[in-house]
Design a protein around this motif. Structure first.
Motif, PDB file in Angstrom:
ATOM      1  N   UNK A 238       0.840  -1.202   0.000  1.00 52.22           N
ATOM      2  CA  UNK A 238       0.000   0.000   0.000  1.00 52.22           C
ATOM      3  C   UNK A 238       0.873   1.250   0.000  1.00 52.22           C
TER       4      UNK A 238
ATOM      5  N   UNK B  89       0.757   3.970  -2.875  1.00 51.16           N
ATOM      6  CA  UNK B  89       0.447   5.356  -2.532  1.00 51.16           C
ATOM      7  C   UNK B  89       1.536   6.295  -3.065  1.00 51.16           C
TER       8      UNK B  89
ATOM      9  N   UNK C 119      -8.134  -0.932  -1.810  1.00 50.56           N
ATOM     10  CA  UNK C 119      -7.247  -1.672  -0.907  1.00 50.56           C
ATOM     11  C   UNK C 119      -7.421  -3.170  -1.109  1.00 50.56           C
TER      12      UNK C 119
ATOM     13  N   UNK D 152      -6.536   7.283   0.219  1.00 50.85           N
ATOM     14  CA  UNK D 152      -5.292   7.258   0.987  1.00 50.85           C
ATOM     15  C   UNK D 152      -4.400   8.414   0.531  1.00 50.85           C
TER      16      UNK D 152
ATOM     17  N   UNK E 267      -5.033  11.902   1.807  1.00 51.30           N
ATOM     18  CA  UNK E 267      -4.671  12.202   3.196  1.00 51.30           C
ATOM     19  C   UNK E 267      -3.201  12.591   3.338  1.00 51.30           C
ATOM     20  N   UNK E 268      -2.458  12.515   2.233  1.00 52.44           N
ATOM     21  CA  UNK E 268      -1.007  12.794   2.341  1.00 52.44           C
ATOM     22  C   UNK E 268      -0.760  14.300   2.482  1.00 52.44           C
TER      23      UNK E 268
ATOM     24  N   UNK F  84       3.015   9.753   6.297  1.00 49.59           N
ATOM     25  CA  UNK F  84       1.585   9.725   6.578  1.00 49.59           C
ATOM     26  C   UNK F  84       0.826   8.450   6.240  1.00 49.59           C
ATOM     27  N   UNK F  85       1.356   7.620   5.353  1.00 51.17           N
ATOM     28  CA  UNK F  85       0.572   6.422   5.006  1.00 51.17           C
ATOM     29  C   UNK F  85       0.217   5.604   6.212  1.00 51.17           C
TER      30      UNK F  85
ATOM     31  N   UNK G 283      -2.895   6.729   8.160  1.00 49.41           N
ATOM     32  CA  UNK G 283      -4.108   6.630   7.352  1.00 49.41           C
ATOM     33  C   UNK G 283      -4.509   5.178   7.129  1.00 49.41           C
ATOM     34  N   UNK G 284      -3.530   4.385   6.723  1.00 49.38           N
ATOM     35  CA  UNK G 284      -3.806   2.973   6.465  1.00 49.38           C
ATOM     36  C   UNK G 284      -4.256   2.260   7.744  1.00 49.38           C
TER      37      UNK G 284
END
Lengths: 128, 128
Positions: A3, A7, A66, A124, A127-128, B96-97, B100-101
């Motif tokens: 992930x 991302x 996901x 996802x 949200x960065x 940040x992942x 969030x994840x």
DNA sequence: GTCATATGTAACCAATATAGTTACGTTTAA
DNA sequence: TTAAACGTAACTATATTGGTTACATATGAC
């Protein structure tokens, strides 16, 4: 890690090498390429070889869930699995628990997966 | 194995030794006692030591869910966990992942657990 | 056509987890 | 007092994972 890598690909929005991706995950490029191999076989990314090669998303972040990533790297493995000991023929419990429990675990796993399916890579990335 | 053991205890409906339970699972009594230790600490069974000791359910099979058993043996471990590599401070994705994840995985895990909570040991036993 | 750069993958190592096994201390009913 | 059973430590074998090195293969640039 898968992930995280996906991302990063979404965030960068351009071709990236395993070297670059490895730096964001803080690991080795080969480890990243192994995961990218799964993602590639699942059709989630495009891999280009040779000079100026690298990796790009095969679809937009809105079109990748996901669950897609989960399936790519987990293949058929299950979240919780049954013990593998041979059954004791003389014991009705030993003969039947496996099947019954498997059905319930399968149901639970499917609601888990349905939840993953709701989350898109775009969510996802945002949200960065 | 924990579910198998608990089902056997429900099915037998009487005190059973780790030796007897090991036979239905087709494994070693010590392996079974280790799991019984978790189940005991979680308050799902009673353990009696000494001669004529053994294990019994602490509640009726209707009052014990798969989630209870899952929690007893899994403790705080998660179905799917995050990679542990240190973050790369220069990379916003790396920073940040994780958070969030984690939130999304936590949500998925909670629907999984809610599903396990619906299934009672009595349901499993009934299928024997 | 050569070369630098990148992927794909095999091979190996270290660390970790799991199940099984032996051993033994502790508890308890008979 | 003793036999039976739990509780647990210690050790082994096996599998999985991540990391690493190495190298064959592909490809764009010159």
């Amino acid at each position: 890690m898968a992930v995280h890598i996906m991302t990063a690909l979404a965030y960068l929005a351009e071709k990236a090498s395993s070297e670059v991706l490895a730096r964001t995950v803080n690991t080795n490029a080969v480890v990243v390429r192994r995961i990218l191999g799964d993602l590639n076989r699942a059709g989630l990314i495009h891999a280009e070889r040779g000079n100026a090669g690298g990796f790009t998303l095969a679809r937009t972040p809105k079109q990748i869930s996901l669950l897609d990533i989960y399936r790519a790297v987990m293949e058929e493995r299950e979240l919780v699995s049954l013990h593998e000991n041979p059954e004791n023929r003389k014991c009705p419990v030993s003969c039947k628990v496996r099947g019954t429990l498997a059905a319930h675990l399968h149901k639970a796993q499917s609601v888990y997966e349905r939840e993953l399916q709701k989350v898109m890579l775009a969510d996802i990335e945002q949200a960065m």
